[in-house]
Design a protein around this motif. Structure first.
Motif, PDB file in Angstrom:
ATOM      1  N   SER A 118       0.802  -1.214  -0.250  1.00 45.43           N
ATOM      2  CA  SER A 118       0.037   0.128   0.037  1.00 45.43           C
ATOM      3  C   SER A 118       0.874   1.202  -0.111  1.00 45.43           C
ATOM      4  O   SER A 118       0.432   2.407   0.000  1.00 45.43           O
ATOM      5  CB  SER A 118      -1.090   0.016   1.112  1.00 45.43           C
ATOM      6  N   ILE A 119       2.015   1.098   0.004  1.00 40.47           N
ATOM      7  CA  ILE A 119       3.070   2.472   0.087  1.00 40.47           C
ATOM      8  C   ILE A 119       3.033   2.940  -1.377  1.00 40.47           C
ATOM      9  O   ILE A 119       3.289   2.271  -2.426  1.00 40.47           O
ATOM     10  CB  ILE A 119       4.618   2.038   0.285  1.00 40.47           C
ATOM     11  N   LYS A 120       2.813   4.277  -1.603  1.00 40.21           N
ATOM     12  CA  LYS A 120       2.684   4.684  -2.886  1.00 40.21           C
ATOM     13  C   LYS A 120       4.009   5.391  -3.242  1.00 40.21           C
ATOM     14  O   LYS A 120       4.679   6.026  -2.361  1.00 40.21           O
ATOM     15  CB  LYS A 120       1.959   5.845  -2.777  1.00 40.21           C
ATOM     16  N   VAL A 121       4.742   4.977  -4.292  1.00 43.37           N
ATOM     17  CA  VAL A 121       6.306   5.330  -4.904  1.00 43.37           C
ATOM     18  C   VAL A 121       6.131   6.353  -6.015  1.00 43.37           C
ATOM     19  O   VAL A 121       5.643   5.915  -6.929  1.00 43.37           O
ATOM     20  CB  VAL A 121       6.964   4.309  -5.023  1.00 43.37           C
ATOM     21  N   PRO A 122       6.483   7.687  -5.605  1.00 43.12           N
ATOM     22  CA  PRO A 122       6.397   8.612  -6.833  1.00 43.12           C
ATOM     23  C   PRO A 122       7.291   8.348  -7.860  1.00 43.12           C
ATOM     24  O   PRO A 122       8.461   7.822  -7.472  1.00 43.12           O
ATOM     25  CB  PRO A 122       6.757  10.028  -6.025  1.00 43.12           C
ATOM     26  N   THR A 123       7.001   8.097  -9.013  1.00 43.21           N
ATOM     27  CA  THR A 123       7.948   7.591 -10.122  1.00 43.21           C
ATOM     28  C   THR A 123       8.024   8.660 -11.202  1.00 43.21           C
ATOM     29  O   THR A 123       8.544   8.374 -12.228  1.00 43.21           O
ATOM     30  CB  THR A 123       7.360   6.422 -10.811  1.00 43.21           C
ATOM     31  N   GLY A 124       7.892   9.816 -10.848  1.00 48.49           N
ATOM     32  CA  GLY A 124       8.026  11.037 -11.608  1.00 48.49           C
ATOM     33  C   GLY A 124       6.763  11.393 -12.318  1.00 48.49           C
ATOM     34  O   GLY A 124       5.866  11.177 -11.759  1.00 48.49           O
ATOM     35  N   ASN A 125       6.965  11.853 -13.542  1.00 45.51           N
ATOM     36  CA  ASN A 125       5.526  12.261 -14.173  1.00 45.51           C
ATOM     37  C   ASN A 125       4.715  11.287 -14.716  1.00 45.51           C
ATOM     38  O   ASN A 125       5.312  10.512 -15.751  1.00 45.51           O
ATOM     39  CB  ASN A 125       5.941  13.216 -15.382  1.00 45.51           C
ATOM     40  N   PRO A 126       3.705  10.772 -14.389  1.00 46.52           N
ATOM     41  CA  PRO A 126       3.034   9.750 -14.838  1.00 46.52           C
ATOM     42  C   PRO A 126       2.532   9.510 -16.258  1.00 46.52           C
ATOM     43  O   PRO A 126       2.488   8.854 -16.869  1.00 46.52           O
ATOM     44  CB  PRO A 126       1.766   9.552 -13.960  1.00 46.52           C
ATOM     45  N   PHE A 127       2.537  10.993 -16.830  1.00 46.28           N
ATOM     46  CA  PHE A 127       2.059  11.234 -18.018  1.00 46.28           C
ATOM     47  C   PHE A 127       3.151  10.563 -19.092  1.00 46.28           C
ATOM     48  O   PHE A 127       3.130  10.034 -20.263  1.00 46.28           O
ATOM     49  CB  PHE A 127       2.067  12.576 -18.447  1.00 46.28           C
ATOM     50  N   PHE A 128       4.601  10.632 -18.583  1.00 45.57           N
ATOM     51  CA  PHE A 128       5.526  10.024 -19.462  1.00 45.57           C
ATOM     52  C   PHE A 128       5.998   8.645 -18.994  1.00 45.57           C
ATOM     53  O   PHE A 128       6.818   8.160 -19.850  1.00 45.57           O
ATOM     54  CB  PHE A 128       6.919  11.067 -19.481  1.00 45.57           C
ATOM     55  N   ASP A 129       5.667   8.255 -18.128  1.00 44.54           N
ATOM     56  CA  ASP A 129       5.829   6.747 -17.523  1.00 44.54           C
ATOM     57  C   ASP A 129       5.246   5.746 -18.484  1.00 44.54           C
ATOM     58  O   ASP A 129       4.209   6.119 -18.885  1.00 44.54           O
ATOM     59  CB  ASP A 129       5.642   6.425 -16.099  1.00 44.54           C
ATOM     60  N   ASN A 130       5.983   4.777 -18.932  1.00 46.64           N
ATOM     61  CA  ASN A 130       5.401   3.883 -20.067  1.00 46.64           C
ATOM     62  C   ASN A 130       5.044   2.598 -19.224  1.00 46.64           C
ATOM     63  O   ASN A 130       4.841   1.534 -19.903  1.00 46.64           O
ATOM     64  CB  ASN A 130       6.611   3.630 -21.135  1.00 46.64           C
ATOM     65  N   ARG A 131       4.710   2.881 -17.987  1.00 42.32           N
ATOM     66  CA  ARG A 131       4.268   1.572 -16.976  1.00 42.32           C
ATOM     67  C   ARG A 131       2.708   1.992 -16.953  1.00 42.32           C
ATOM     68  O   ARG A 131       1.976   3.165 -16.992  1.00 42.32           O
ATOM     69  CB  ARG A 131       4.717   1.476 -15.874  1.00 42.32           C
ATOM     70  N   SER A 132       1.697   0.847 -16.732  1.00 42.08           N
ATOM     71  CA  SER A 132       0.655   0.985 -16.580  1.00 42.08           C
ATOM     72  C   SER A 132       0.473   1.742 -15.044  1.00 42.08           C
ATOM     73  O   SER A 132       1.307   1.694 -14.372  1.00 42.08           O
ATOM     74  CB  SER A 132      -0.210  -0.455 -16.504  1.00 42.08           C
ATOM     75  N   CYS A 133      -0.852   2.190 -14.716  1.00 38.67           N
ATOM     76  CA  CYS A 133      -1.018   2.933 -13.543  1.00 38.67           C
ATOM     77  C   CYS A 133      -1.154   1.929 -12.378  1.00 38.67           C
ATOM     78  O   CYS A 133      -1.433   0.970 -12.771  1.00 38.67           O
ATOM     79  CB  CYS A 133      -2.393   3.637 -13.805  1.00 38.67           C
ATOM     80  N   SER A 134      -0.442   2.440 -11.315  1.00 41.88           N
ATOM     81  CA  SER A 134      -0.529   1.580 -10.166  1.00 41.88           C
ATOM     82  C   SER A 134      -1.640   2.167  -9.060  1.00 41.88           C
ATOM     83  O   SER A 134      -1.610   1.609  -8.027  1.00 41.88           O
ATOM     84  CB  SER A 134       0.973   1.554  -9.455  1.00 41.88           C
ATOM     85  N   GLY A 135      -2.501   2.641  -9.565  1.00 43.10           N
ATOM     86  CA  GLY A 135      -3.794   3.222  -8.813  1.00 43.10           C
ATOM     87  C   GLY A 135      -3.679   4.917  -8.516  1.00 43.10           C
ATOM     88  O   GLY A 135      -2.822   5.342  -8.477  1.00 43.10           O
ATOM     89  N   GLY A 136      -5.107   5.207  -8.402  1.00 44.87           N
ATOM     90  CA  GLY A 136      -5.124   6.731  -8.189  1.00 44.87           C
ATOM     91  C   GLY A 136      -5.154   7.558  -9.299  1.00 44.87           C
ATOM     92  O   GLY A 136      -4.970   8.729  -9.153  1.00 44.87           O
ATOM     93  N   CYS A 137      -5.394   7.163 -10.552  1.00 47.18           N
ATOM     94  CA  CYS A 137      -5.025   7.978 -11.606  1.00 47.18           C
ATOM     95  C   CYS A 137      -6.289   8.572 -11.680  1.00 47.18           C
ATOM     96  O   CYS A 137      -6.593   9.766 -12.497  1.00 47.18           O
ATOM     97  CB  CYS A 137      -4.980   7.046 -12.847  1.00 47.18           C
ATOM     98  N   GLY A 138      -7.407   8.216 -11.190  1.00 53.61           N
ATOM     99  CA  GLY A 138      -8.573   9.131 -11.452  1.00 53.61           C
ATOM    100  C   GLY A 138      -9.538   8.705 -12.783  1.00 53.61           C
ATOM    101  O   GLY A 138     -10.219   9.200 -13.033  1.00 53.61           O
ATOM    102  N   SER A 139      -8.935   7.784 -13.459  1.00 55.44           N
ATOM    103  CA  SER A 139      -9.573   7.290 -14.726  1.00 55.44           C
ATOM    104  C   SER A 139     -10.789   6.174 -14.483  1.00 55.44           C
ATOM    105  O   SER A 139     -11.393   5.607 -15.421  1.00 55.44           O
ATOM    106  CB  SER A 139      -8.716   6.635 -15.630  1.00 55.44           C
ATOM    107  N   GLY A 140     -10.900   5.811 -13.228  1.00 52.14           N
ATOM    108  CA  GLY A 140     -12.077   4.919 -12.935  1.00 52.14           C
ATOM    109  C   GLY A 140     -11.643   3.522 -13.018  1.00 52.14           C
ATOM    110  O   GLY A 140     -12.493   2.468 -13.457  1.00 52.14           O
ATOM    111  N   GLY A 141     -10.329   3.019 -13.103  1.00 44.61           N
ATOM    112  CA  GLY A 141      -9.897   1.772 -13.463  1.00 44.61           C
ATOM    113  C   GLY A 141      -9.917   1.445 -14.962  1.00 44.61           C
ATOM    114  O   GLY A 141      -9.405   0.258 -15.415  1.00 44.61           O
ATOM    115  N   SER A 142     -10.190   2.426 -15.930  1.00 47.29           N
ATOM    116  CA  SER A 142     -10.111   1.871 -17.151  1.00 47.29           C
ATOM    117  C   SER A 142      -8.397   1.735 -17.747  1.00 47.29           C
ATOM    118  O   SER A 142      -8.387   1.177 -18.728  1.00 47.29           O
ATOM    119  CB  SER A 142     -10.685   3.355 -18.159  1.00 47.29           C
ATOM    120  N   CYS A 143      -7.583   2.261 -17.057  1.00 48.94           N
ATOM    121  CA  CYS A 143      -6.293   1.930 -17.588  1.00 48.94           C
ATOM    122  C   CYS A 143      -5.734   0.785 -16.686  1.00 48.94           C
ATOM    123  O   CYS A 143      -4.528   0.233 -17.280  1.00 48.94           O
ATOM    124  CB  CYS A 143      -5.110   3.323 -16.814  1.00 48.94           C
ATOM    125  N   GLY A 144      -6.517  -0.087 -16.024  1.00 42.27           N
ATOM    126  CA  GLY A 144      -5.956  -1.440 -15.577  1.00 42.27           C
ATOM    127  C   GLY A 144      -5.591  -1.237 -14.037  1.00 42.27           C
ATOM    128  O   GLY A 144      -5.169  -2.040 -13.373  1.00 42.27           O
TER     129      GLY A 144
END
Length: 146
Positions: A118-144
């Protein structure tokens, strides 16, 4: 803070991890690119020129399009920025810097999630991260994300 055996153990492991990272191929390549960038007198002159021009640009931005030199200074900044971005030495440095950042982000994620998922780790700008979202993106889970 009291030094316990566990604390000392964690610090020793962290120091070892730091040494492993600094001895990695990615860290060596980053250092090599950084040294090339620092030793190139022409690039350093252009960077200093850009920094001065950027200060002038910020001054012009206070007045916006009403400043008499607005379009001239704006164009100069964009042209010089583009020139610097296309320079091979600078591009290699930025690429090496990004690779090292990705390695450090991945390691911090592994360390954090080994403690708790449950620890949140900042990984920089999520817009440029090429990984899938790890939660809290606000898209309602559409990103997986969960």
């Amino acid at each position: 803070m009291f030094a316990t055996l566990d604390t000392i153990n964690v610090l020793e492991h962290a120091e070892k991890l730091g040494k492993y990272i600094s001895q990695s191929d990615i860290a060596h390549y980053y250092q090599e690119c950084k040294n090339k960038l620092q030793q190139d007198k022409e690039i350093q002159t252009r960077i200093q020129e850009f920094q001065k021009l950027k200060e002038h640009y910020e001054e012009v931005q206070r007045f916006g399009k009403y400043h008499p030199n607005y379009s001239e200074v704006s164009t100069k900044v964009r042209v010089l920025k583009r020139e610097l971005d296309l320079n091979e030495t600078i591009a290699n440095f930025k690429k090496a810097e990004k690779e090292l950042e990705m390695l450090l982000n991945e390691i911090s994620g592994i360390v954090a999630h080994s403690v708790s998922s449950s620890i949140k780790v900042p990984t920089g700008n999520p817009f440029f991260d090429n990984r899938s979202c790890s939660g809290g993106c606000g898209s309602g889970g559409s990103c997986g994300c969960k």
